[in-house]
Design an enzyme around this catalytic site. Structure first.
Site, PDB file in Angstrom:
ATOM      1  N   TYR A 265       2.219 -32.497  -8.130  1.00  0.00           N
ATOM      2  CA  TYR A 265       3.234 -31.937  -7.220  1.00  0.00           C
ATOM      3  C   TYR A 265       4.568 -32.676  -7.304  1.00  0.00           C
ATOM      4  O   TYR A 265       5.565 -32.215  -6.757  1.00  0.00           O
ATOM      5  CB  TYR A 265       2.749 -31.954  -5.766  1.00  0.00           C
ATOM      6  CG  TYR A 265       1.437 -31.241  -5.529  1.00  0.00           C
ATOM      7  CD1 TYR A 265       0.875 -30.408  -6.502  1.00  0.00           C
ATOM      8  CD2 TYR A 265       0.750 -31.404  -4.325  1.00  0.00           C
ATOM      9  CE1 TYR A 265      -0.337 -29.770  -6.277  1.00  0.00           C
ATOM     10  CE2 TYR A 265      -0.462 -30.763  -4.097  1.00  0.00           C
ATOM     11  CZ  TYR A 265      -1.001 -29.958  -5.075  1.00  0.00           C
ATOM     12  OH  TYR A 265      -2.200 -29.337  -4.846  1.00  0.00           O
TER      13      TYR A 265
ATOM     14  N   ARG B 168       6.518 -22.024  11.473  1.00  0.00           N
ATOM     15  CA  ARG B 168       5.156 -21.692  11.034  1.00  0.00           C
ATOM     16  C   ARG B 168       4.258 -22.926  10.976  1.00  0.00           C
ATOM     17  O   ARG B 168       3.062 -22.837  11.248  1.00  0.00           O
ATOM     18  CB  ARG B 168       5.191 -20.966   9.681  1.00  0.00           C
ATOM     19  CG  ARG B 168       5.760 -19.548   9.836  1.00  0.00           C
ATOM     20  CD  ARG B 168       5.457 -18.676   8.639  1.00  0.00           C
ATOM     21  NE  ARG B 168       6.263 -19.035   7.474  1.00  0.00           N
ATOM     22  CZ  ARG B 168       7.430 -18.469   7.163  1.00  0.00           C
ATOM     23  NH1 ARG B 168       7.929 -17.508   7.932  1.00  0.00           N
ATOM     24  NH2 ARG B 168       8.092 -18.848   6.083  1.00  0.00           N
TER      25      ARG B 168
END
Length: 323
Positions: free
Chosen positions: A55, A276
């Site tokens: 990542y 969110r």
């Protein structure tokens, strides 16, 4: 409700929070964003943070964790931090140096969980995805049992509290489980898992071996154009999930996350949106009925968003088997 109180006991005695925060973002997202959102996630109540060498954000994620420890929000032992061994480091002599490098980047003394990211070994070197002059990915052939022995040594050295695997199928798990002289079983298998690809057979197998299934792309992936077919159906627009969201006065994402928790799956919620992130921790505030669960079970269509065509010819390609 603070998600850290909801944990599952792993087969090595450690505990893993059942709701995790996924930190991967496509390359066009600035790295600094990982720092910002990981801090937000910890503030919102996430205690399980999932990263990886692949990542390219371990410095930022580690900094976020350390800054929340420094400001008194959490202690190190409150956080469950995962990193992963990338496929170019499967040769046993490369395993510990790879983990030490991840720890150095995150500036942490240990990871709570270290995973073999994928069963598909790649040519060692600096390149994440080594390719030949024709642009074809260069594979490596490594006995994953020797990789696993090197992982066990990392656990013994205290660099990783727990060790597991990711993207393994049943046959690959059995290869590790049946290894002569096995010292530690994998605590988990982290795989793509969502209502369109619910992995029920793999889940049953893992449960039978006391291995936790951890779901990534539980919300249907970020639809990164490099991996995901833009014509594939959008999970969170599914009419069944939307109807259940309406019924429970929640978001379709929360329905998809709750579904996994009720099946005994540890679920990673990946979002780079503050609202969110805060919403996703509400997964503990409601329950789906048996009928709801059955309706979601019915959505399975064996659809994996991560289309690894360039790897389909790899001898360890996990999707060659039924599960």
């Amino acid at each position: 409700m603070d998600s850290k109180h909801q944990c599952v006991k792993l087969n090595d005695g450690h505990f893993m929070p059942v709701l995790g925060f996924g930190t991967y973002a496509p390359p066009e997202v600035p790295r600094s964003k990982a720092l910002e959102v990981t801090k937000l996630a910890i503030e919102a109540g996430f205690r399980h943070i999932d990263s990886a060498h692949l990542y390219n954000n371990e410095e930022q994620v580690g900094l976020a964790i350390r800054s929340k420890i420094a400001d008194g929000s959490v202690k190190r032992e409150d956080i469950f931090y995962t990193s992963k061994l990338w496929s170019t480091f499967h040769r046993p002599e490369l395993v510990r140096p790879a983990l030490e490098n991840s720890l150095k980047k995150a500036q942490l003394d240990y990871v709570d969980l270290y995973l073999i990211h994928s069963p598909m070994s790649l040519k060692p070197g600096e390149e994440l995805s080594p390719t030949d002059e024709n642009g074809k990915v260069i594979f490596d052939i490594v006995d994953l049992c020797t990789t696993w022995e090197a992982m066990e040594k990392c656990k013994d050295a205290g660099l990783a509290k727990s060790i597991g695997v990711s993207n393994f199928n049943r046959r690959q798990l059995e290869m590790i489980l049946n290894k002569p002289g096995l010292k530690y079983k994998p605590v988990c298998n982290q795989v793509e898992c969502h209502p369109y690809f619910n992995r029920s057979k793999l889940l049953d197998f893992c449960k039978s071996k006391d291995i936790v299934l951890v779901a990534y792309s539980a919300l249907g992936s970020q639809r990164d154009k490099r991996w995901v077919d833009p014509n594939s159906p959008v999970l969170l627009e599914d009419p069944v999930l939307c109807a259940l969201a309406k019924k429970h006065k929640r978001t379709p994402a929360l329905i998809a996350l709750r579904y996994q928790l009720q099946r005994g799956v540890v679920v990673l919620a990946k979002s780079y949106n503050e609202q969110r992130i805060r919403q996703n921790v509400q997964v503990f505030e409601f329950q789906l009925t048996a009928e709801d669960m059955k309706a979601i079970d019915g959505l399975d269509r064996n659809l994996h968003y991560f289309n690894s065509d360039s790897f389909a010819s790899h001898p360890n390609y996990p999707y060659s088997d039924e599960y």
